[in-house]
Design a protein around this motif. Structure first.
Motif, PDB file in Angstrom:
ATOM      1  N   UNK A  84      41.241  41.142 -18.003  1.00  0.00           N
ATOM      2  CA  UNK A  84      41.161  40.424 -16.841  1.00  0.00           C
ATOM      3  C   UNK A  84      40.041  39.431 -17.147  1.00  0.00           C
ATOM      4  N   UNK A  85      38.919  39.756 -17.633  1.00  0.00           N
ATOM      5  CA  UNK A  85      37.859  38.829 -17.964  1.00  0.00           C
ATOM      6  C   UNK A  85      37.317  39.082 -19.608  1.00  0.00           C
ATOM      7  N   UNK A  86      37.181  37.835 -20.168  1.00  0.00           N
ATOM      8  CA  UNK A  86      36.633  38.139 -21.460  1.00  0.00           C
ATOM      9  C   UNK A  86      35.902  36.944 -21.867  1.00  0.00           C
ATOM     10  N   UNK A  87      34.461  37.011 -22.064  1.00  0.00           N
ATOM     11  CA  UNK A  87      33.461  35.995 -22.038  1.00  0.00           C
ATOM     12  C   UNK A  87      32.911  36.222 -23.616  1.00  0.00           C
ATOM     13  N   UNK A  88      32.616  35.047 -24.174  1.00  0.00           N
ATOM     14  CA  UNK A  88      31.839  35.161 -25.542  1.00  0.00           C
ATOM     15  C   UNK A  88      30.782  34.093 -25.694  1.00  0.00           C
ATOM     16  N   UNK A  89      29.550  34.363 -25.813  1.00  0.00           N
ATOM     17  CA  UNK A  89      28.391  33.643 -25.952  1.00  0.00           C
ATOM     18  C   UNK A  89      28.426  32.614 -24.773  1.00  0.00           C
ATOM     19  N   UNK A  90      28.760  32.881 -23.539  1.00  0.00           N
ATOM     20  CA  UNK A  90      28.894  31.853 -22.397  1.00  0.00           C
ATOM     21  C   UNK A  90      27.318  31.605 -22.005  1.00  0.00           C
ATOM     22  N   UNK A  91      27.094  30.171 -21.962  1.00  0.00           N
ATOM     23  CA  UNK A  91      25.674  29.676 -21.641  1.00  0.00           C
ATOM     24  C   UNK A  91      25.890  28.548 -20.606  1.00  0.00           C
ATOM     25  N   UNK A  92      24.774  28.590 -19.665  1.00  0.00           N
ATOM     26  CA  UNK A  92      24.777  27.353 -18.880  1.00  0.00           C
ATOM     27  C   UNK A  92      23.297  26.881 -18.770  1.00  0.00           C
ATOM     28  N   UNK A  93      22.997  25.585 -19.239  1.00  0.00           N
ATOM     29  CA  UNK A  93      21.897  25.034 -19.007  1.00  0.00           C
ATOM     30  C   UNK A  93      21.623  23.985 -17.929  1.00  0.00           C
ATOM     31  N   UNK A  94      20.623  23.770 -17.427  1.00  0.00           N
ATOM     32  CA  UNK A  94      20.622  22.657 -16.427  1.00  0.00           C
ATOM     33  C   UNK A  94      19.353  21.634 -16.688  1.00  0.00           C
ATOM     34  N   UNK A  95      19.307  20.321 -16.330  1.00  0.00           N
ATOM     35  CA  UNK A  95      18.111  19.664 -16.540  1.00  0.00           C
ATOM     36  C   UNK A  95      17.671  19.488 -15.325  1.00  0.00           C
ATOM     37  N   UNK A  96      16.290  19.883 -15.644  1.00  0.00           N
ATOM     38  CA  UNK A  96      15.138  19.759 -14.191  1.00  0.00           C
ATOM     39  C   UNK A  96      14.121  18.829 -14.756  1.00  0.00           C
ATOM     40  N   UNK A  97      14.255  17.621 -14.377  1.00  0.00           N
ATOM     41  CA  UNK A  97      13.140  16.583 -14.642  1.00  0.00           C
ATOM     42  C   UNK A  97      13.600  16.328 -16.279  1.00  0.00           C
ATOM     43  N   UNK A 134      26.661  45.991 -14.974  1.00  0.00           N
ATOM     44  CA  UNK A 134      25.950  45.039 -16.143  1.00  0.00           C
ATOM     45  C   UNK A 134      24.811  44.572 -15.509  1.00  0.00           C
ATOM     46  N   UNK A 135      23.715  45.091 -15.871  1.00  0.00           N
ATOM     47  CA  UNK A 135      22.409  44.462 -15.758  1.00  0.00           C
ATOM     48  C   UNK A 135      21.980  43.219 -16.442  1.00  0.00           C
ATOM     49  N   UNK A 136      21.697  42.198 -15.595  1.00  0.00           N
ATOM     50  CA  UNK A 136      21.266  40.784 -16.289  1.00  0.00           C
ATOM     51  C   UNK A 136      20.021  40.608 -15.994  1.00  0.00           C
ATOM     52  N   UNK A 137      19.043  40.056 -17.026  1.00  0.00           N
ATOM     53  CA  UNK A 137      17.674  39.587 -16.875  1.00  0.00           C
ATOM     54  C   UNK A 137      17.589  38.421 -17.680  1.00  0.00           C
ATOM     55  N   UNK A 138      16.736  37.286 -17.319  1.00  0.00           N
ATOM     56  CA  UNK A 138      16.796  36.084 -17.990  1.00  0.00           C
ATOM     57  C   UNK A 138      17.913  35.513 -18.816  1.00  0.00           C
ATOM     58  N   UNK A 173      28.245  37.818 -23.098  1.00  0.00           N
ATOM     59  CA  UNK A 173      29.299  38.592 -23.450  1.00  0.00           C
ATOM     60  C   UNK A 173      29.996  39.497 -22.434  1.00  0.00           C
ATOM     61  N   UNK A 174      31.085  39.270 -21.872  1.00  0.00           N
ATOM     62  CA  UNK A 174      31.591  40.182 -20.680  1.00  0.00           C
ATOM     63  C   UNK A 174      32.864  40.442 -21.125  1.00  0.00           C
ATOM     64  N   UNK A 175      33.250  41.844 -20.867  1.00  0.00           N
ATOM     65  CA  UNK A 175      34.764  42.242 -20.678  1.00  0.00           C
ATOM     66  C   UNK A 175      34.948  43.165 -19.740  1.00  0.00           C
ATOM     67  N   UNK A 176      35.984  42.501 -19.072  1.00  0.00           N
ATOM     68  CA  UNK A 176      36.352  43.651 -17.769  1.00  0.00           C
ATOM     69  C   UNK A 176      37.936  43.775 -17.742  1.00  0.00           C
ATOM     70  N   UNK A 177      38.237  45.099 -17.791  1.00  0.00           N
ATOM     71  CA  UNK A 177      39.720  45.396 -17.628  1.00  0.00           C
ATOM     72  C   UNK A 177      40.207  45.350 -16.320  1.00  0.00           C
ATOM     73  N   UNK A 178      41.418  45.276 -16.493  1.00  0.00           N
ATOM     74  CA  UNK A 178      42.471  45.406 -14.919  1.00  0.00           C
ATOM     75  C   UNK A 178      42.108  46.480 -14.437  1.00  0.00           C
ATOM     76  N   UNK A 179      41.730  46.324 -13.038  1.00  0.00           N
ATOM     77  CA  UNK A 179      41.542  47.377 -12.010  1.00  0.00           C
ATOM     78  C   UNK A 179      40.241  47.696 -12.157  1.00  0.00           C
ATOM     79  N   UNK A 180      39.396  47.212 -12.831  1.00  0.00           N
ATOM     80  CA  UNK A 180      37.755  47.685 -12.663  1.00  0.00           C
ATOM     81  C   UNK A 180      37.130  47.244 -11.732  1.00  0.00           C
ATOM     82  N   UNK A 181      36.027  47.852 -11.023  1.00  0.00           N
ATOM     83  CA  UNK A 181      35.092  47.190 -10.154  1.00  0.00           C
ATOM     84  C   UNK A 181      33.747  47.208 -10.895  1.00  0.00           C
ATOM     85  N   UNK A 182      33.373  45.989 -11.002  1.00  0.00           N
ATOM     86  CA  UNK A 182      32.133  45.682 -11.787  1.00  0.00           C
ATOM     87  C   UNK A 182      31.010  45.099 -11.013  1.00  0.00           C
TER      88      UNK A 182
END
Length: 321
Positions: A1-14, A208-212, A25-34
């Motif tokens: 249902x979801x597949x990401x690879x090396x997904x990044x997001x940068x913002x310019x602040x000043x 999924x535990x996300x930090x920094x 990298x995230x993989x979520x199968x059909x029917x999961x609760x993540x």
């Protein structure tokens, strides 16, 4: 249902570049609760907004519900539901009419939209509030209406961004009962963010535990907690001398690890063991034989906060006030 690879997001602040998401990298199968779990600013909501096409990734790939978020954002939106942190319904609208209008906006025919509205109002126990203005709904009712609006077009995938924030404990529990019932009935895949550790622990099949901006752990709650060094056994005693003796006795146990004497108003001892329930009888017999009488005894299984503390050296509860 979801597949990401090396997904990044940068913002310019000043003149600086802020790396909000750093190669996820995230993989979520059909029917999961993540559940996506992490402190404020970890990148949870930014990741969710990229997956729902509200933000364009800086780099990497993401396929959501079979569609590429960068090449086919409109097709992604047709196949997902999204419930953000704020309320989605118009303040002066009647709950039932607002839900019906949402169905029309998704291209449902009038009869289908009416039937789907009645169905969701019934399932989410909002039928009695259908003719009530949104501003007159309770916090729990408004949140259930938000979820109904996200489900009106029967999406196979639902995103919930901190769905229970601001609700009292009773309303939170009631909301999760409804979410569980919806999943059981429809098999909808759900991805959510939350600050409440007990929600992620009790409701999510995976965490999924996300930090920094990075995923630092991925597994079931039990798997992640099993990676922490065992149960915490603690006991208090009447005085500091007994605590020192108790720590010495606890340190002789073959299963004991990290024995620590605690001073203060209630002196005591803390130690880590693989299974607290198995070690406790042996510990109590040894203390009794040495004349140490505990005033309180506690066995505490690892929590998701312990997982985060072990991974980062910080507490999630402190990071999410």
């Amino acid at each position: 249902m979801i597949r990401t690879r090396d997904l990044t997001k940068h913002f310019r602040v000043g003149k600086e570049t802020v790396e909000a998401v750093r190669g996820v990298d995230i993989d979520v199968a059909e029917g999961e609760l993540v559940a996506l779990l992490g402190p404020n600013g970890a990148g949870k909501s930014t990741t969710l907004r990229m997956l729902t096409t509200l933000l364009e990734p800086t780099s990497g790939t993401a396929v959501v519900a079979g569609r590429d978020v960068r090449a086919e954002p409109a097709r992604v939106r047709r196949r997902i539901g999204f419930v953000g942190q704020g309320h989605g319904a118009g303040e002066d609208q009647r709950a039932g009419e607002e839900l019906y209008t949402q169905g029309l906006l998704y291209g449902l025919g009038r009869a289908t939209a009416r039937a789907r509205t009645a169905e969701l109002l019934d399932v989410l126990e909002l039928s009695g509030a259908a003719d009530r203005e949104v501003t007159r709904l309770s916090g729990g009712q408004r949140r259930r209406l938000d979820i109904a609006m996200g489900l009106i077009h029967r999406p196979p995938l639902l995103f919930l961004d901190e769905p229970s924030t601001g609700l009292d404990p009773h309303s939170r529990a009631n909301l999760w009962e409804h979410i569980a019932r919806l999943r059981e009935k429809s098999g909808t895949t759900i991805v959510l963010t939350t600050h409440y550790l007990e929600e992620a622990d009790g409701a999510a099949g995976r965490v999924l535990v996300i930090d920094h901006g990075r995923v630092i752990a991925d597994g079931t709650a039990d798997e992640l907690k099993a990676g922490v060094s065992g149960d915490l056994v603690s006991f208090t005693v009447a005085d500091g001398g007994s605590a020192a003796t108790g720590a010495e006795i606890a340190g002789r146990l073959p299963a004991a690890d990290g024995v620590e004497a605690v001073s203060g108003r209630e002196p005591g001892v803390r130690l880590r063991v693989e299974r607290g329930d198995a070690v406790l009888p042996e510990l109590l017999r040894a203390l009794d034989a040495s004349g140490v009488a505990p005033t309180t005894v506690r066995v505490q299984r690892p929590t998701l906060d312990d997982v985060f503390l072990a991974l980062t050296g910080r507490s999630l509860r402190e990071e999410n006030p």
